[in-house]
Scaffold this motif. Structure first.
Motif, PDB file in Angstrom:
ATOM      1  N   TYR A 130     -33.566 -14.655 -15.951  1.00 51.13           N
ATOM      2  CA  TYR A 130     -33.518 -16.245 -16.200  1.00 51.13           C
ATOM      3  C   TYR A 130     -32.476 -16.851 -14.985  1.00 51.13           C
ATOM      4  N   PRO A 131     -32.781 -16.955 -13.821  1.00 55.25           N
ATOM      5  CA  PRO A 131     -32.034 -17.364 -12.699  1.00 55.25           C
ATOM      6  C   PRO A 131     -31.166 -18.778 -12.808  1.00 55.25           C
ATOM      7  N   ALA A 132     -31.986 -19.597 -13.601  1.00 54.08           N
ATOM      8  CA  ALA A 132     -31.249 -20.800 -13.997  1.00 54.08           C
ATOM      9  C   ALA A 132     -30.015 -20.879 -14.777  1.00 54.08           C
ATOM     10  N   MET A 133     -30.261 -19.981 -15.688  1.00 52.82           N
ATOM     11  CA  MET A 133     -29.097 -19.310 -16.704  1.00 52.82           C
ATOM     12  C   MET A 133     -27.861 -18.697 -15.825  1.00 52.82           C
ATOM     13  N   LYS A 134     -28.225 -17.853 -14.871  1.00 51.64           N
ATOM     14  CA  LYS A 134     -27.208 -17.420 -13.905  1.00 51.64           C
ATOM     15  C   LYS A 134     -26.661 -18.291 -13.242  1.00 51.64           C
ATOM     16  N   LYS A 135     -27.197 -19.210 -12.724  1.00 48.93           N
ATOM     17  CA  LYS A 135     -26.587 -20.249 -11.613  1.00 48.93           C
ATOM     18  C   LYS A 135     -25.807 -21.159 -12.665  1.00 48.93           C
ATOM     19  N   MET A 136     -26.292 -21.406 -13.833  1.00 50.24           N
ATOM     20  CA  MET A 136     -25.284 -22.348 -14.722  1.00 50.24           C
ATOM     21  C   MET A 136     -23.931 -21.479 -14.995  1.00 50.24           C
ATOM     22  N   PHE A 137     -23.864 -20.221 -15.301  1.00 47.42           N
ATOM     23  CA  PHE A 137     -22.816 -19.506 -15.377  1.00 47.42           C
ATOM     24  C   PHE A 137     -21.762 -19.555 -14.268  1.00 47.42           C
ATOM     25  N   GLN A 138     -22.645 -19.418 -13.168  1.00 52.94           N
ATOM     26  CA  GLN A 138     -21.632 -19.385 -11.715  1.00 52.94           C
ATOM     27  C   GLN A 138     -21.127 -20.689 -11.662  1.00 52.94           C
ATOM     28  N   ALA A 139     -21.645 -21.626 -11.975  1.00 51.87           N
ATOM     29  CA  ALA A 139     -21.215 -23.012 -11.817  1.00 51.87           C
ATOM     30  C   ALA A 139     -19.868 -23.320 -12.542  1.00 51.87           C
ATOM     31  N   ILE A 140     -20.314 -22.748 -13.704  1.00 55.42           N
ATOM     32  CA  ILE A 140     -18.939 -23.159 -14.627  1.00 55.42           C
ATOM     33  C   ILE A 140     -17.878 -22.137 -14.455  1.00 55.42           C
ATOM     34  N   LEU A 176     -18.655 -11.232 -16.519  1.00 55.77           N
ATOM     35  CA  LEU A 176     -19.612 -11.920 -15.696  1.00 55.77           C
ATOM     36  C   LEU A 176     -18.679 -12.443 -14.235  1.00 55.77           C
ATOM     37  N   TYR A 177     -17.650 -12.650 -14.380  1.00 48.89           N
ATOM     38  CA  TYR A 177     -16.737 -12.687 -13.156  1.00 48.89           C
ATOM     39  C   TYR A 177     -16.878 -11.449 -12.307  1.00 48.89           C
ATOM     40  N   ASN A 178     -16.725 -10.165 -12.871  1.00 50.08           N
ATOM     41  CA  ASN A 178     -16.731  -9.161 -12.366  1.00 50.08           C
ATOM     42  C   ASN A 178     -17.975  -8.911 -11.613  1.00 50.08           C
ATOM     43  N   TYR A 179     -19.246  -9.349 -12.438  1.00 50.90           N
ATOM     44  CA  TYR A 179     -20.535  -9.117 -11.966  1.00 50.90           C
ATOM     45  C   TYR A 179     -20.859  -9.891 -10.570  1.00 50.90           C
ATOM     46  N   PHE A 180     -20.602 -11.177 -10.707  1.00 51.17           N
ATOM     47  CA  PHE A 180     -20.576 -12.140  -9.892  1.00 51.17           C
ATOM     48  C   PHE A 180     -19.929 -11.793  -8.421  1.00 51.17           C
ATOM     49  N   LEU A 181     -18.723 -11.312  -8.755  1.00 50.98           N
ATOM     50  CA  LEU A 181     -17.704 -11.152  -7.648  1.00 50.98           C
ATOM     51  C   LEU A 181     -18.268  -9.613  -6.882  1.00 50.98           C
ATOM     52  N   ALA A 182     -18.555  -8.751  -7.744  1.00 54.00           N
ATOM     53  CA  ALA A 182     -19.161  -7.662  -7.093  1.00 54.00           C
ATOM     54  C   ALA A 182     -20.459  -7.757  -6.108  1.00 54.00           C
ATOM     55  N   GLU A 183     -21.283  -8.778  -6.565  1.00 47.30           N
ATOM     56  CA  GLU A 183     -22.340  -8.948  -5.809  1.00 47.30           C
ATOM     57  C   GLU A 183     -22.197  -9.348  -4.329  1.00 47.30           C
ATOM     58  N   GLU A 184     -21.000 -10.160  -4.149  1.00 48.55           N
ATOM     59  CA  GLU A 184     -20.503 -10.616  -2.980  1.00 48.55           C
ATOM     60  C   GLU A 184     -19.333  -9.882  -2.258  1.00 48.55           C
ATOM     61  N   GLY A 210     -25.424  -4.287 -20.646  1.00 46.14           N
ATOM     62  CA  GLY A 210     -26.887  -4.397 -20.121  1.00 46.14           C
ATOM     63  C   GLY A 210     -27.847  -5.509 -20.279  1.00 46.14           C
ATOM     64  N   SER A 211     -27.882  -5.805 -21.260  1.00 41.60           N
ATOM     65  CA  SER A 211     -28.701  -6.958 -21.871  1.00 41.60           C
ATOM     66  C   SER A 211     -28.477  -8.108 -21.159  1.00 41.60           C
ATOM     67  N   MET A 212     -26.997  -8.306 -20.959  1.00 42.73           N
ATOM     68  CA  MET A 212     -26.557  -9.568 -20.278  1.00 42.73           C
ATOM     69  C   MET A 212     -27.190  -9.773 -18.873  1.00 42.73           C
ATOM     70  N   ILE A 213     -26.681  -8.508 -18.279  1.00 39.39           N
ATOM     71  CA  ILE A 213     -27.215  -8.640 -16.881  1.00 39.39           C
ATOM     72  C   ILE A 213     -28.758  -8.529 -16.670  1.00 39.39           C
ATOM     73  N   ARG A 214     -29.283  -7.949 -17.449  1.00 35.83           N
ATOM     74  CA  ARG A 214     -30.842  -8.164 -17.427  1.00 35.83           C
ATOM     75  C   ARG A 214     -31.252  -9.624 -17.712  1.00 35.83           C
ATOM     76  N   HIS A 215     -30.736 -10.297 -18.672  1.00 37.02           N
ATOM     77  CA  HIS A 215     -31.097 -11.751 -18.810  1.00 37.02           C
ATOM     78  C   HIS A 215     -30.657 -12.426 -17.742  1.00 37.02           C
ATOM     79  N   LEU A 216     -29.745 -12.349 -16.987  1.00 34.49           N
ATOM     80  CA  LEU A 216     -29.150 -13.046 -15.984  1.00 34.49           C
ATOM     81  C   LEU A 216     -30.219 -12.959 -14.819  1.00 34.49           C
ATOM     82  N   ASN A 217     -30.884 -11.788 -14.746  1.00 38.05           N
ATOM     83  CA  ASN A 217     -32.044 -11.550 -13.638  1.00 38.05           C
ATOM     84  C   ASN A 217     -33.270 -12.069 -14.039  1.00 38.05           C
TER      85      ASN A 217
END
Length: 529
Positions: A313-323, A366-374, A304-311
């Motif tokens: 800090y968008p730059a951190m979220k974008k970095m993880f997606q790029a990785i 993180l994969y599951n979260y990003f994939l679920a968004e799409e 829950g903390s991880m998802i909250r922090h991704l939202n």
């Protein structure tokens, strides 16, 4: 009393199976406390900070008087101004000192009690009292403050740190605490950053006196094995202790609460599931895989903390997606905000000078979260859901058919997309297709050691059967043949005779489709899109 694995609150060796901290405590004492250092233990959530502090207090008690405070005892209103903070700090300090050896000092009872009653007390008054107390103490005083994050948005706490720094610098002339330990998730240098709007970011901190805390608080394979050995001595499951410890470490990289979560699920929940009817069957590689699957599906405070922090800090979220999806490599730079935050929260780490996601469980979540968004809007994901019944035969996954159908749907949906789009999002497209097929029954993870901008290895576990799938960008026949040989070698590591190769080929004369290649004793099913 039956000992258990613990994932909530303080760990106690009398009640819980836990990694022994003796070596860690000895090193903290010798390298920091004995030297009189002021320092911060800042680690991710549920990383064992509180357990370490409590154990350290007991470990130091013969040579030092240790006052252990918790700022969660102070509410937001207690940080409203210096007067209120001074009074409430004194109250908590008195309560915390009752088991420290300070309660018999008349100076403590008198001066701090007067401070509490005083109507215009200040931080300077508080430090006058604390200095007198340290001068009167029969042994050096160590101050521990846990959960300093509770104070991180309050200017009065920054002023408190500034005075602590002043006394630290003058401690040869003015008595003060021998050593101070602050513990929390946030690095203290970020406190001023949190107090100011984005346009006024500042990293200057009154806590620049802190010694760098270099103690590794993650669990090693040997430490996990020692904990499992204690469990095995009680239950005689017949587990291969070293193998189990290695497997748990592969998923967690030693992140304490994740290690305990796997063990707790196997011990308490797994034997209720088909195929794991006793502890001997549960403490196996298959049992660990099943426990990881359950953890990834759970809505825990850590995730829950991880998802909250991704939202937040968008730059951190974008970095993880790029990785994860593009194979981008980011050089580790602690001065880059998103990198600093990701490492501070424990989601990433510096490995070989580059940023890596901290462990396999975080990566898969993180994969599951990003994939679920799409997923809801994914055309190829919808194809996978529609065709799922064709891929399961007698309860087993037909990966050959998955690859054939993926090639078919890929060309139907993405055949007219340009090369840059496919090169950037190819692996995401395949994962969007794969996830609905195995979701609810199987697991997948990405082999971090082989992932880069050209190559990704996906490991799929489905009801105890493993599938190795290599994704790569086509860069000519020679490169492709080398990739086939690499996959064959990789199959040896996993003791598999069959693997899968998915090539994204941008050659206009390419031959798309699925074919089988035999290399020695290995069979490779190659799909080209």
């Amino acid at each position: 009393m039956r000992r258990r694995f613990n994932i909530t609150g303080l760990c106690s060796p009398e009640r819980h199976y836990m990694v022994r901290l003796d070596d860690r405590l000895k090193k903290i004492k010798e390298d920091y406390i004995d030297y009189g250092s002021y320092f911060v233990i800042n680690r991710g959530r549920q990383y064992g900070k509180t357990t370490t502090l409590r154990s350290l207090k007991k470990y130091l008690s013969e040579e030092y008087i240790v006052v252990s405070m918790d700022f969660q005892e102070l509410g937001t209103e207690e940080f409203a101004d210096a007067y209120i903070f001074t009074r409430e700090f004194a109250k908590v300090f008195i309560r915390s000192s009752k088991t420290s050896g300070l309660s018999d000092i008349e100076e403590l009872r008198k001066s701090l009690a007067e401070l509490i009653e005083k109507r215009d007390s200040s931080l300077n008054d508080l430090f006058d009292c604390l200095s007198s107390l340290c001068a009167s103490s029969p042994r050096p005083i160590v101050l521990m403050i846990d959960e300093v994050d509770s104070a991180s948005n309050n200017q009065v706490f920054v002023e408190f740190l500034a005075l602590l720094r002043k006394y630290y610098l003058n401690r040869d002339d003015t008595p003060i605490f021998h050593s101070v330990i602050l513990a929390g998730v946030y690095d203290i240098k970020n406190l001023k950053l949190k107090l100011r709007p984005e346009s006024e970011q500042q990293y200057n901190s009154p806590w620049n006196i802190a010694a760098k805390f270099k103690i590794d608080m993650s669990f090693s394979t040997d430490q996990i094995a020692a904990m499992l050995a204690e469990y095995e001595a009680d239950y005689h499951t017949g587990m291969d202790i070293h193998k189990m410890a290695q497997e748990i470490y592969q998923y967690t990289s030693g992140y304490p609460v994740l290690v305990s979560s796997i063990c707790k699920y196997i011990d308490e929940d797994l034997t209720e599931e088909h195929g794991f009817e006793n502890l001997g069957k549960a403490w196996t590689t298959e049992g660990i895989t099943r426990a990881v699957k359950a953890i990834l599906m759970d809505n825990t405070p850590l995730f829950g903390s991880m998802i909250r922090h991704l939202n937040e800090y968008p730059a951190m979220k974008k970095m993880f997606q790029a990785i994860l999806f593009e194979g981008n490599v980011f050089a580790y730079n602690p001065d880059t905000k998103e990198i600093n935050l990701a490492c501070m929260f424990g989601y990433a780490m510096d490995r070989g000078g580059n940023v890596h996601i901290a462990n396999r469980i975080f990566e898969t979540r993180l994969y599951n979260y990003f994939l679920a968004e799409e997923e809801l809007s994914s055309a190829i994901g919808n194809k996978a859901k529609r065709d799922k019944c064709y891929f399961i035969h007698d309860g087993m996954l037909d990966m050959d058919e998955v690859m054939k159908k993926f090639v078919e749907h890929f060309h139907e949906i993405y055949g007219n997309e340009n090369m840059n789009f496919i090169e950037k999002f190819g692996r995401k497209i395949f994962l969007l297709y794969l996830r609905p097929i195995i979701n609810g029954t199987g697991n997948y993870y990405i082999e971090a050691q082989t992932r880069d901008e050209r190559r990704t290895d996906i490991i799929v576990d489905y009801l105890g059967e493993q599938f190795i799938i290599e994704l790569k960008i086509w860069h000519g026949n020679e490169y492709n043949e080398r990739g086939e040989r690499q996959l064959a070698e990789y199959l040896d590591y996993y003791h598999k005779d069959k693997g899968y190769l998915l090539s994204f080929n941008f050659n206009k004369k390419k031959e798309t489709g699925v074919r089988e290649i035999v290399l020695g004793t290995k069979t490779i099913v190659e799909a080209v899109v």
